[in-house]
Design a protein around this motif. Sequence first.
Motif, PDB file in Angstrom:
ATOM      1  N   GLY A   1      12.217   6.990  -3.051  1.00  0.00           N
ATOM      2  CA  GLY A   1      12.868   8.208  -3.528  1.00  0.00           C
ATOM      3  C   GLY A   1      11.944   9.398  -3.406  1.00  0.00           C
ATOM      4  N   GLN A   2      11.750  10.097  -4.487  1.00  0.00           N
ATOM      5  CA  GLN A   2      10.894  11.279  -4.496  1.00  0.00           C
ATOM      6  C   GLN A   2       9.412  10.915  -4.500  1.00  0.00           C
ATOM      7  OE1 GLN A   2      12.128  14.392  -4.125  1.00  0.00           O
ATOM      8  NE2 GLN A   2      14.094  13.318  -3.909  1.00  0.00           N
ATOM      9  N   ARG A   3       9.107   9.656  -4.709  1.00  0.00           N
ATOM     10  CA  ARG A   3       7.701   9.247  -4.806  1.00  0.00           C
ATOM     11  C   ARG A   3       7.078   8.927  -3.453  1.00  0.00           C
ATOM     12  NH1 ARG A   3       7.767   4.504  -9.041  1.00  0.00           N
ATOM     13  NH2 ARG A   3       9.637   3.979  -7.838  1.00  0.00           N
ATOM     14  N   GLY A   4       7.858   8.929  -2.398  1.00  0.00           N
ATOM     15  CA  GLY A   4       7.288   8.712  -1.079  1.00  0.00           C
ATOM     16  C   GLY A   4       7.588   7.339  -0.501  1.00  0.00           C
ATOM     17  N   PHE A   5       6.610   6.772   0.198  1.00  0.00           N
ATOM     18  CA  PHE A   5       6.811   5.513   0.914  1.00  0.00           C
ATOM     19  C   PHE A   5       5.668   4.541   0.616  1.00  0.00           C
ATOM     20  CE2 PHE A   5       8.797   8.878   3.353  1.00  0.00           C
ATOM     21  CZ  PHE A   5      10.006   8.341   3.756  1.00  0.00           C
TER      22      PHE A   5
ATOM     23  N   ALA B   1       0.835  -1.212   0.000  1.00  0.00           N
ATOM     24  CA  ALA B   1       0.000   0.000   0.000  1.00  0.00           C
ATOM     25  C   ALA B   1       0.863   1.253   0.000  1.00  0.00           C
ATOM     26  CB  ALA B   1      -0.922   0.002   1.217  1.00  0.00           C
ATOM     27  N   LYS B   2       0.473   2.238  -0.810  1.00  0.00           N
ATOM     28  CA  LYS B   2       1.148   3.525  -0.816  1.00  0.00           C
ATOM     29  C   LYS B   2       0.778   4.273   0.470  1.00  0.00           C
ATOM     30  CE  LYS B   2       2.619   3.015  -5.108  1.00  0.00           C
ATOM     31  NZ  LYS B   2       4.051   2.826  -5.439  1.00  0.00           N
ATOM     32  N   ILE B   3       1.763   4.901   1.087  1.00  0.00           N
ATOM     33  CA  ILE B   3       1.500   5.710   2.274  1.00  0.00           C
ATOM     34  C   ILE B   3       1.507   7.169   1.846  1.00  0.00           C
ATOM     35  CG2 ILE B   3       2.262   6.318   4.599  1.00  0.00           C
ATOM     36  CD1 ILE B   3       3.619   3.584   4.767  1.00  0.00           C
ATOM     37  N   LYS B   4       0.335   7.718   1.653  1.00  0.00           N
ATOM     38  CA  LYS B   4       0.200   9.097   1.212  1.00  0.00           C
ATOM     39  C   LYS B   4       0.360  10.020   2.414  1.00  0.00           C
ATOM     40  CE  LYS B   4      -2.748   7.725  -2.639  1.00  0.00           C
ATOM     41  NZ  LYS B   4      -4.074   7.855  -3.308  1.00  0.00           N
TER      42      LYS B   4
ATOM     43  N   ALA C   1      -1.888  10.372   5.732  1.00  0.00           N
ATOM     44  CA  ALA C   1      -1.314   9.807   6.959  1.00  0.00           C
ATOM     45  C   ALA C   1      -1.150  10.877   8.030  1.00  0.00           C
ATOM     46  CB  ALA C   1       0.018   9.146   6.654  1.00  0.00           C
ATOM     47  N   LYS C   2      -0.836  12.106   7.615  1.00  0.00           N
ATOM     48  CA  LYS C   2      -0.694  13.213   8.562  1.00  0.00           C
ATOM     49  C   LYS C   2      -1.999  13.427   9.327  1.00  0.00           C
ATOM     50  CE  LYS C   2      -1.257  17.425   7.238  1.00  0.00           C
ATOM     51  NZ  LYS C   2      -1.132  18.764   6.614  1.00  0.00           N
ATOM     52  N   GLU C   3      -3.122  13.377   8.602  1.00  0.00           N
ATOM     53  CA  GLU C   3      -4.426  13.557   9.251  1.00  0.00           C
ATOM     54  C   GLU C   3      -4.784  12.347  10.113  1.00  0.00           C
ATOM     55  OE1 GLU C   3      -6.102  16.350   9.135  1.00  0.00           O
ATOM     56  OE2 GLU C   3      -4.521  17.194   7.868  1.00  0.00           O
ATOM     57  N   ARG C   4      -4.499  11.178   9.606  1.00  0.00           N
ATOM     58  CA  ARG C   4      -4.871   9.941  10.315  1.00  0.00           C
ATOM     59  C   ARG C   4      -4.145   9.811  11.653  1.00  0.00           C
ATOM     60  NH1 ARG C   4      -4.834   3.842   7.761  1.00  0.00           N
ATOM     61  NH2 ARG C   4      -5.270   2.709   9.694  1.00  0.00           N
TER      62      ARG C   4
ATOM     63  N   VAL D   1       4.090  16.347   8.652  1.00  0.00           N
ATOM     64  CA  VAL D   1       4.673  15.587   7.545  1.00  0.00           C
ATOM     65  C   VAL D   1       6.157  15.325   7.786  1.00  0.00           C
ATOM     66  CG1 VAL D   1       5.299  15.684   5.100  1.00  0.00           C
ATOM     67  CG2 VAL D   1       2.991  16.313   5.816  1.00  0.00           C
ATOM     68  N   SER D   2       6.873  16.313   8.315  1.00  0.00           N
ATOM     69  CA  SER D   2       8.307  16.129   8.562  1.00  0.00           C
ATOM     70  C   SER D   2       8.554  15.019   9.582  1.00  0.00           C
ATOM     71  CB  SER D   2       8.944  17.433   9.033  1.00  0.00           C
ATOM     72  OG  SER D   2       8.349  17.881  10.238  1.00  0.00           O
ATOM     73  N   SER D   3       7.756  15.003  10.653  1.00  0.00           N
ATOM     74  CA  SER D   3       7.898  13.933  11.659  1.00  0.00           C
ATOM     75  C   SER D   3       7.489  12.592  11.074  1.00  0.00           C
ATOM     76  CB  SER D   3       7.047  14.242  12.886  1.00  0.00           C
ATOM     77  OG  SER D   3       7.518  15.386  13.559  1.00  0.00           O
ATOM     78  N   LEU D   4       6.472  12.611  10.236  1.00  0.00           N
ATOM     79  CA  LEU D   4       5.999  11.380   9.604  1.00  0.00           C
ATOM     80  C   LEU D   4       7.084  10.787   8.705  1.00  0.00           C
ATOM     81  CD1 LEU D   4       3.540   9.523   9.285  1.00  0.00           C
ATOM     82  CD2 LEU D   4       2.756  11.025   7.432  1.00  0.00           C
ATOM     83  N   ARG D   5       7.777  11.637   7.973  1.00  0.00           N
ATOM     84  CA  ARG D   5       8.875  11.161   7.135  1.00  0.00           C
ATOM     85  C   ARG D   5       9.963  10.482   7.971  1.00  0.00           C
ATOM     86  NH1 ARG D   5       9.247  12.686   1.871  1.00  0.00           N
ATOM     87  NH2 ARG D   5       7.791  14.298   1.120  1.00  0.00           N
ATOM     88  N   GLU D   6      10.286  11.079   9.106  1.00  0.00           N
ATOM     89  CA  GLU D   6      11.300  10.500   9.988  1.00  0.00           C
ATOM     90  C   GLU D   6      10.858   9.133  10.505  1.00  0.00           C
ATOM     91  OE1 GLU D   6      12.108  13.275  13.084  1.00  0.00           O
ATOM     92  OE2 GLU D   6      12.910  14.811  11.727  1.00  0.00           O
ATOM     93  N   ILE D   7       9.580   9.038  10.886  1.00  0.00           N
ATOM     94  CA  ILE D   7       9.047   7.776  11.401  1.00  0.00           C
ATOM     95  C   ILE D   7       9.094   6.693  10.320  1.00  0.00           C
ATOM     96  CG2 ILE D   7       6.900   6.637  12.117  1.00  0.00           C
ATOM     97  CD1 ILE D   7       6.246   9.318  13.599  1.00  0.00           C
TER      98      ILE D   7
END
Length: 224
Positions: free
Chosen positions: A68-72, A33-36, A40-43, A48-54
Amino acid sequence: MLKPTTGISETVSDIVFRKIREDIISGTLAPGAKIKLEQAKERYSISVSSLREILSRLTTENLVMAEGQRGFEVSPASRKELAELADLRRVLETHAIALSFAAGNLEWEGRIVAAHHKLAAAEKKLLSGDASRTVDWVRYDWEFHQAIVSACDSATLMTTLSSVFDRFLRYHMLARSFRGQAVVDDHKLLFQLALKRDIAGAQAVVVSHIQSGVDHVLKSGRLA
């Protein structure tokens, strides 16, 4: 998996890390599943910055893949990884059993008794058809296996085994079914062998127990 908090003060990032990790292992966040990030920030109510670190932290356990640039995205499930995790769990858990049985004391035995009592109660409910106890069983299953190896005196071994156990458990959650009386019998025999400090016997049960788990997942037909 679904472990209770320790009572130590947790940061918001720690809480969200644990929640996302649990959602991946439980299958709430499905393999691939793509993690948008905005969703995810709302959920999870975090920036977003903390979410990226997690999510970057979760890549170290191979639970999340960075694109990469496409996310997680959630790491896919595969027969190959299931086999690899089973092999690794066999090595770690049988080694930990040998260390733990040699060093265990009365307090260690007490932990095993208490953990098996809770696990057996949850399994009795599951065998009766009460699927609502699945979450309890997931937690108590780990607590029982953890109690058995808890006297190994190696924090590194315990941490590594915990991670492997959870990733292995993710495949059982994908199977969406309880293994039934056979797994109950395994746990009862492992309990008895632990109190007898029968290292070879307990190791043999664990090896068989893990392989039965692999077979159960594959027979479920839910793994491509």
